[in-house]
Design a protein around this motif. Structure first.
Motif, PDB file in Angstrom:
ATOM      1  N   THR A 138       0.868  -1.175   0.000  1.00 36.59           N
ATOM      2  CA  THR A 138       0.000   0.000   0.000  1.00 36.59           C
ATOM      3  C   THR A 138       0.905   1.224   0.000  1.00 36.59           C
ATOM      4  N   ALA A 139       0.938   1.916  -1.122  1.00 40.49           N
ATOM      5  CA  ALA A 139       1.873   3.017  -1.309  1.00 40.49           C
ATOM      6  C   ALA A 139       1.222   4.351  -0.994  1.00 40.49           C
ATOM      7  N   ALA A 140       1.973   5.197  -0.276  1.00 37.27           N
ATOM      8  CA  ALA A 140       1.531   6.556   0.020  1.00 37.27           C
ATOM      9  C   ALA A 140       2.162   7.498  -0.994  1.00 37.27           C
ATOM     10  N   TYR A 141       1.363   8.415  -1.517  1.00 39.64           N
ATOM     11  CA  TYR A 141       1.891   9.330  -2.524  1.00 39.64           C
ATOM     12  C   TYR A 141       1.161  10.669  -2.457  1.00 39.64           C
ATOM     13  N   ARG A 142       1.750  11.651  -3.113  1.00 43.51           N
ATOM     14  CA  ARG A 142       1.163  12.986  -3.160  1.00 43.51           C
ATOM     15  C   ARG A 142       1.402  13.562  -4.550  1.00 43.51           C
ATOM     16  N   GLN A 143       0.426  14.294  -5.060  1.00 39.16           N
ATOM     17  CA  GLN A 143       0.532  14.875  -6.387  1.00 39.16           C
ATOM     18  C   GLN A 143       0.338  16.385  -6.347  1.00 39.16           C
ATOM     19  N   ALA A 144       1.001  17.060  -7.270  1.00 36.58           N
ATOM     20  CA  ALA A 144       0.785  18.495  -7.477  1.00 36.58           C
ATOM     21  C   ALA A 144       0.964  18.777  -8.967  1.00 36.58           C
ATOM     22  N   PRO A 145      -0.004  19.461  -9.563  1.00 30.54           N
ATOM     23  CA  PRO A 145      -1.263  19.909  -8.960  1.00 30.54           C
ATOM     24  C   PRO A 145      -2.162  18.735  -8.559  1.00 30.54           C
ATOM     25  N   ALA A 146      -3.180  19.022  -7.767  1.00 36.01           N
ATOM     26  CA  ALA A 146      -4.070  17.963  -7.285  1.00 36.01           C
ATOM     27  C   ALA A 146      -4.738  17.230  -8.437  1.00 36.01           C
ATOM     28  N   ASN A 147      -5.045  17.966  -9.490  1.00 40.85           N
ATOM     29  CA  ASN A 147      -5.578  17.366 -10.712  1.00 40.85           C
ATOM     30  C   ASN A 147      -4.522  17.544 -11.804  1.00 40.85           C
ATOM     31  N   PRO A 148      -3.663  16.547 -11.994  1.00 41.98           N
ATOM     32  CA  PRO A 148      -2.549  16.681 -12.932  1.00 41.98           C
ATOM     33  C   PRO A 148      -3.015  17.052 -14.339  1.00 41.98           C
ATOM     34  N   ASN A 149      -2.213  17.887 -14.987  1.00 47.14           N
ATOM     35  CA  ASN A 149      -2.484  18.299 -16.354  1.00 47.14           C
ATOM     36  C   ASN A 149      -1.946  17.236 -17.306  1.00 47.14           C
ATOM     37  N   PRO A 150      -2.797  16.547 -18.052  1.00 49.99           N
ATOM     38  CA  PRO A 150      -2.312  15.466 -18.925  1.00 49.99           C
ATOM     39  C   PRO A 150      -1.383  15.944 -20.021  1.00 49.99           C
ATOM     40  N   ALA A 151      -1.364  17.246 -20.299  1.00 46.71           N
ATOM     41  CA  ALA A 151      -0.469  17.785 -21.327  1.00 46.71           C
ATOM     42  C   ALA A 151       0.951  17.981 -20.799  1.00 46.71           C
ATOM     43  N   ASN A 152       1.125  17.947 -19.477  1.00 47.00           N
ATOM     44  CA  ASN A 152       2.439  18.182 -18.876  1.00 47.00           C
ATOM     45  C   ASN A 152       3.152  16.869 -18.545  1.00 47.00           C
ATOM     46  N   PRO A 153       4.479  16.868 -18.588  1.00 41.94           N
ATOM     47  CA  PRO A 153       5.222  15.668 -18.189  1.00 41.94           C
ATOM     48  C   PRO A 153       5.108  15.436 -16.692  1.00 41.94           C
ATOM     49  N   THR A 154       5.297  14.192 -16.274  1.00 46.39           N
ATOM     50  CA  THR A 154       5.259  13.828 -14.852  1.00 46.39           C
ATOM     51  C   THR A 154       6.665  13.603 -14.334  1.00 46.39           C
ATOM     52  N   LEU A 155       6.942  14.180 -13.165  1.00 45.51           N
ATOM     53  CA  LEU A 155       8.223  13.997 -12.491  1.00 45.51           C
ATOM     54  C   LEU A 155       7.989  13.270 -11.175  1.00 45.51           C
ATOM     55  N   VAL A 156       8.504  12.044 -11.078  1.00 49.24           N
ATOM     56  CA  VAL A 156       8.457  11.272  -9.835  1.00 49.24           C
ATOM     57  C   VAL A 156       9.551  11.770  -8.906  1.00 49.24           C
ATOM     58  N   LEU A 157       9.229  11.929  -7.617  1.00 50.13           N
ATOM     59  CA  LEU A 157      10.186  12.412  -6.619  1.00 50.13           C
ATOM     60  C   LEU A 157      10.391  11.338  -5.558  1.00 50.13           C
ATOM     61  N   LEU A 158      11.641  10.918  -5.393  1.00 56.91           N
ATOM     62  CA  LEU A 158      11.971   9.865  -4.427  1.00 56.91           C
ATOM     63  C   LEU A 158      12.992  10.393  -3.425  1.00 56.91           C
ATOM     64  N   HIS A 159      12.701  10.161  -2.171  1.00 65.94           N
ATOM     65  CA  HIS A 159      13.425  10.800  -1.073  1.00 65.94           C
ATOM     66  C   HIS A 159      14.637  10.000  -0.611  1.00 65.94           C
ATOM     67  N   SER A 160      15.301  10.532   0.392  1.00 72.20           N
ATOM     68  CA  SER A 160      16.526   9.945   0.938  1.00 72.20           C
ATOM     69  C   SER A 160      16.235   9.018   2.121  1.00 72.20           C
ATOM     70  N   PHE A 161      17.273   8.390   2.628  1.00 73.45           N
ATOM     71  CA  PHE A 161      17.239   7.457   3.754  1.00 73.45           C
ATOM     72  C   PHE A 161      16.543   8.066   4.970  1.00 73.45           C
ATOM     73  N   LEU A 162      15.538   7.344   5.481  1.00 72.82           N
ATOM     74  CA  LEU A 162      14.783   7.668   6.698  1.00 72.82           C
ATOM     75  C   LEU A 162      13.976   8.952   6.614  1.00 72.82           C
ATOM     76  N   THR A 163      13.862   9.558   5.418  1.00 73.43           N
ATOM     77  CA  THR A 163      12.975  10.713   5.295  1.00 73.43           C
ATOM     78  C   THR A 163      11.657  10.236   4.671  1.00 73.43           C
ATOM     79  N   SER A 164      10.979  11.101   3.958  1.00 76.38           N
ATOM     80  CA  SER A 164       9.693  10.753   3.354  1.00 76.38           C
ATOM     81  C   SER A 164       9.419  11.715   2.214  1.00 76.38           C
TER      82      SER A 164
END
Length: 300
Positions: free
Chosen positions: A13-39
């Motif tokens: 069960t993965a926790a995630y957050r998006q911005a904008p809340a309603n993504p624009n399908p015309a824009n590229p998506t950038l996945v953000l992955l954090h460092s050790f012991l952060t979030s």
């Protein structure tokens, strides 16, 4: 921004957050992955950057063993890379750029190896492609064999430990090397409390031990980097106390199949570069993505 949850076929069960809340399908998506012991909270500055979120859809994810994601008791960075790919599939995002800080950088490289059809470009920040070796220490990187033994001793228990609390030196060390001398009192207090809350009781102890094992025992990607066929951007700070600029310069040359590799050194930048220098980092990342998109669409 609201944190959402999605149950994947892998049982995670993965926790995630998006911005904008309603993504624009015309824009590229950038996945953000954090460092050790952060979030995913590490990317607060990026979620608050309207210039960035107006042109790029952001998708920040809590990795396995971190934040609010619920996953297996044993995992590797390959497992997390596959989870991220599965999550983007479940959200019907066909292609992504992927940015990762420190261990997040380990994951984005593995994503590009696992799914070259999906990953349009990777951005490892303050990261490495190697295991922790004498060669990396000779290039000015941290002394992992000196750091890990007391970490393991603090986390080992011969039986269940329901009263476990994360030792304060974990958060102190993480904050010190991550944010360096630009850390604010608010950042120090937040991450100290976050680590204490996330890694509590015997379940928290086991999870923290696995996070540490995953970091210390990871495999090297040195000989697999030619499998990465997408563009690569490597932002790196001059004051990174974990992985040196010299290391970044060395591994940048190993992406021999990538159409382009760009190393951008940021003066005074810390290990958590997107947090210590968000303005400079966001500008470099945004311009690079838009340039990659322009070239990609021109050749479609």
């Amino acid at each position: 921004m609201e944190t959402k949850f999605i149950s994947l076929t892998s049982g995670i069960t993965a926790a995630y957050r998006q911005a904008p809340a309603n993504p624009n399908p015309a824009n590229p998506t950038l996945v953000l992955l954090h460092s050790f012991l952060t979030s995913l909270e590490l990317y607060g500055p990026q979620f608050n950057n309207s210039k960035l979120t107006s042109k790029v859809n952001l998708l920040a994810i809590d990795e396995i063993g971190h934040g609010k994601t619920k996953g297996p008791t044993g995992w590797s960075y390959w497992t997390t890379a596959q989870m991220v790919l599965d999550l983007t599939d479940a959200l019907d995002i066909p292609k992504v750029y992927a940015l990762g800080t420190s261990q997040g950088g380990f994951i984005v490289s593995r994503m590009a190896i696992l799914r070259p059809d999906k990953v349009l470009g990777i951005i490892p920040i303050g990261s490495s492609v190697y295991a922790e070796t004498e060669d990396t220490r000779e290039l000015g990187c941290w002394n992992a064999p000196q750091v890990f033994p007391p970490w393991y001793r603090a986390l080992y228990s011969p039986g269940p430990n329901s009263t476990f609390e994360a030792p304060s030196f974990f958060s102190d060390d993480l904050i010190d090397v991550g944010f360096g001398d630009v850390v604010t009192k608010e950042q120090h207090a937040y991450w100290t409390q976050s680590i204490r809350d996330t890694y509590r009781g015997d379940e928290g102890r086991k999870k923290m031990l696995m996070c540490t094992t995953c970091l210390g025992d990871r495999d090297s990607l040195e000989f697999r980097l030619p499998e990465i066929t997408c563009p690569v951007l490597i932002p790196h700070g001059t004051k990174d106390r974990v992985y040196s600029v010299a290391l970044a310069e060395k591994y940048a040359k190993l992406f021999t199949s990538a159409p382009s590799v760009l190393l951008k050194v940021i003066d005074e930048g810390q290990h958590f570069l997107s947090a210590s220098h968000p303005k400079e980092t966001d500008e470099i990342v945004l311009n690079w993505i838009l340039d990659c998109e322009g070239k990609r669409l021109a050749y479609k």
